[in-house]
Scaffold this active site. Structure first.
Site, PDB file in Angstrom:
ATOM      1  CG  ASP A 325      -2.144  -0.909   1.000  1.00 49.00           C
ATOM      2  OD1 ASP A 325      -2.637  -0.988  -0.131  1.00 49.00           O
ATOM      3  OD2 ASP A 325      -2.562  -1.557   1.970  1.00 49.00           O
ATOM      4  N   GLY A 327       4.088   1.629  -1.086  1.00 49.65           N
ATOM      5  CA  GLY A 327       4.842   1.746  -2.322  1.00 49.65           C
ATOM      6  C   GLY A 327       3.986   1.817  -3.565  1.00 49.65           C
ATOM      7  CB  ALA A 331       0.880   6.390   3.945  1.00 50.23           C
ATOM      8  CE1 TYR A 411      -9.422  -3.975   6.888  1.00 49.89           C
ATOM      9  CE2 TYR A 411      -8.675  -4.843   4.791  1.00 49.89           C
ATOM     10  CZ  TYR A 411      -9.228  -5.042   6.043  1.00 49.89           C
ATOM     11  OH  TYR A 411      -9.582  -6.307   6.438  1.00 49.89           O
TER      12      TYR A 411
END
Length: 713
Positions: A325, A327, A331, A411
């Protein structure tokens, strides 16, 4: 490196560029992003560009501390960029010196794919909705073509698919249907998966299972207010929400205890720089502690450098669900704008984040970072039984929290960097959002690889594994790392050395080489890890100044060694890995353990951790080291996790050991204190030494406003 040294002495043009940041580690401003994109557009004049990345190229550690501690020159303000040229498969990357308006590095890179942006994710949905082959598959699944406006997809990185490799810029579209735009689509997954070529803007293939499953006819499982009203509402309580919850408000009538100068924050003896970028999100740098006038460095840089979410279903094409997530999406790119009283509560300081859109224009995520304080419970306490516990001292603590929340498709990851008044640094992650789901037939046994969490909804087993990157600088440069294990005495029961068999001790094993550092969590020895400076010796204990990593949420990666998961996330094979730090050309180095470009990487070429490890013989004792730690959870879904998950919490902490000569928070003002002499003199029961008496707390069921807890005898 020669070019880097030249840049270190470069003088920024005073009038031609944007006003430079006050601190070398500050993220690029919106004005700087616009300036860099203009320079890039001029370079590629006449060509159609898709901007992917413009971010700060952080200065090398050497250049930074030369400026900060040795009166050296301000490091140059550099920006790293990635752009995609229409009709060109190779991506373009480089570094721009903002002050001089010049390129200091520029190259074309073949056989790699750049990070996916939020715009990429949004674009995919429109592509699949309007594709004739997708419409046909929706009809086969029981969704008529006039319902295509209610067909949704979660665009995922494809991981790696040997049919295309990295030759095309791909996403896989996980398909869903809603009966209404307010529905949560995850209770109505579809059974096929389109593959989208992002550069071409079209569906190039559709993966179709051998067994077809019609879309579920069950009602949608939702979580918005209308659904709660429908599901739980009564005549007496139409909303359906609980009525016994009273509001809890947090006030700080005298204001906050922290102060900011730009992005540098000071709080309760801590001082650090708060950064933010598209990939890691929050970056904490130059973390130091003021030990009664002596400023002591602790960490040069801490961040979440990578994560992987491997799913455990062997069925095709679920093996492709192992999102890296950080790479693959970033974030920072996926961070939420936070809201007062909801995502954070209290007296808040917010910080914005700036990124380029696909045209190179700056966009702003408001309130990307939340900074606030919270009550931290009892910091320390002691009472004396000799006078019925009237001799007592209790000191309550506060804690500083620097947080962000990012959404990776289904998520949510709530990240809380917590600073405590005893010198501890803690990372708490709260996992929430919605399970990734796949359709199952009414009579289908989902087997051991998942759980049916709702009628015809299968949620597969999966893991959430993070790589924490720590660049220690404990009492200065040249640190070491070690395991710390609880061990029974080697001497047998009844022996002279261990007559009663009760002896145990702490065994510390210092890593000499990279190979030594590949360790795993061991619960039987309560294993922790020490980061320490062997030249900084505590005068009381005679042991080196250390920060201890205490982390127990350390599941092993469950994919087989040699699998695609393990090849693409080699760092997940061990709980710890330590490698020497090295500067890179034009700045700070060795950031990402899966490599710089992980989208559609097969894991076979040597990059990231695989490259840094080399033959494993590099020295990592008393030198400049990077400490990588793998932690997280293994998730076996349950109905309680659906339709939206209550937060699941896991954490770790970096705790000072042999760093201070005593309790470092004795100088925090007590909430209540009464000495033995005061008790003996019985000063009418008055609390004459309660320096910070709590006059806001009340007895829960008191009938009078004078019943304050701390004014009672």
């Amino acid at each position: 490196m020669e070019r880097l040294q030249q840049l270190a002495t470069h003088t920024i043009a005073a009038s031609s560029g944007p006003q430079r940041a006050l601190h070398p580690l500050d993220p690029l401003s919106a004005q700087e992003i616009k300036e860099v994109s203009s320079i890039i557009k001029e370079q590629y004049s006449g060509k159609k560009l898709n901007f992917n990345t413009i971010t700060l190229r952080e200065p090398s550690k050497k250049a930074y501390y030369s400026w900060k501690e040795k009166n050296g020159p301000m490091p140059p303000r550099l920006a790293y960029y990635v752009v995609i040229l229409e009709g060109v498969s190779a991506l373009q990357e480089g570094v721009v010196d903002i002050g001089s308006h010049k390129f200091v590095d520029k190259r074309q890179v073949d056989a790699v794919q750049p990070i996916l942006t939020p715009d990429d994710l949004r674009t995919t949905e429109g592509i699949v909705r309007n594709d004739a082959a997708v419409i046909k598959q929706c009809e086969i699944s029981g969704v008529p073509k006039e319902e295509m406006k209610n067909v949704y997809c979660d665009a995922w990185a494809i991981g790696y698919d040997e049919r295309w490799g990295a030759s095309k810029r791909l996403q896989q579209a996980l398909m869903y249907w809603r009966s209404d735009e307010n529905d949560s689509q995850y209770s109505h997954p579809l059974d096929f998966c389109p593959i989208v070529d992002m550069n071409a803007g079209k569906v190039i293939y559709i993966d179709i299972p051998n067994r077809r499953r019609k879309v579920s006819k069950h009602e949608h499982a939702n979580f918005h207010p209308d659904h709660v009203k429908y599901e739980f509402g009564t005549t007496e309580n139409p909303s359906g929400y609980r009525t016994d919850s009273k509001p809890i408000n947090i006030t700080q009538p005298e204001g906050v205890s922290f102060k900011f100068e730009g992005n540098v924050i000071e709080w309760s003896n801590f001082k650090l720089h708060v950064g933010f970028n598209y990939r890691e999100g929050i970056v904490l740098s130059d973390v130091a502690y003021n030990d009664h006038g002596k400023v002591r460095p602790i960490f040069h840089r801490i961040s979440l450098a990578e994560m992987i979410v491997p799913y455990g279903s062997p069925g095709y094409p679920h093996h492709r669900k192992h999102a890296l997530d950080i790479g693959e999406y970033g974030a920072g790119h996926c961070t939420n704008p936070l809201s007062l009283g909801c995502d954070c509560k209290g007296v808040i300081h917010y910080m914005d984040a700036h990124f380029p859109d696909k045209d190179g224009e700056p966009t702003t995520i408001k309130n990307a970072i939340c900074v606030h304080e919270e009550d931290d419970g009892v910091l320390f306490k002691h009472s004396d039984f000799r006078d019925d516990f009237q001799t007592t001292i209790v000191t309550r603590g506060t804690r500083l929290i620097i947080s962000q929340i990012f959404t990776a498709s289904n998520y949510e990851y709530c990240l809380y960097w917590i600073f405590k008044q005893d010198g501890t640094v803690k990372l708490e992650i709260r996992l929430t959002g919605i399970l990734n789901t796949y359709i199952c037939a009414e009579d289908e046994d989902v087997g051991p690889w998942g759980t049916q969490v709702y009628p015809q909804v299968n949620a597969h087993n999966h893991q959430h594994l993070f790589s924490l990157r720590i660049h220690p600088r404990i009492d200065g440069d040249n640190n070491s790392a070690a395991t710390s294990d609880c061990k029974q005495s080697p001497f047998p029961l009844g022996s002279e050395e261990n007559k009663y068999g009760n002896a145990f001790y702490n065994e510390k094993t210092t890593f000499k080489t990279v190979n030594d550092s590949f360790t795993n969590f061991e619960s039987s020895t309560a294993r922790t890890w020490d980061l320490f400076n062997s030249k900084s010796i505590n005068p009381n204990s005679g042991k080196p100044a250390s920060y201890k990593l205490v982390s127990t949420f350390c599941p092993p990666v469950l994919a087989k060694k040699g699998s695609l998961v393990c090849k693409r996330a080699p760092w997940a094979l061990n709980t710890t890995q330590v490698v020497p730090y090295q500067d890179e050309d034009y700045g700070y180095g060795r950031l990402y353990p899966s490599g710089d470009f992980v989208c559609q990487w097969d894991g076979d070429s040597v990059q990231g951790m695989g490259k840094w490890v080399s033959d494993g013989k590099d020295n990592i004792e008393n030198t400049d080291i990077l400490f990588f730690h793998t932690f997280g959870i293994t998730h076996f879904p349950a109905p309680e996790d659906f339709p939206v998950m209550p937060t699941e919490i896991f954490d770790l902490m970096l705790r000072p050991r042999n760093f201070f000569t005593g309790n470092p928070c004795l100088d925090v003002k007590p909430s209540y204190v009464r000495t033995t002499r005061e008790v003996k003199n019985d000063l009418n029961g008055r609390n004459t030494s309660a320096l910070g008496a709590d006059n806001s707390s009340r007895l829960a069921f008191s009938k009078t406003s004078s019943d304050f807890c701390c004014s009672k005898k």
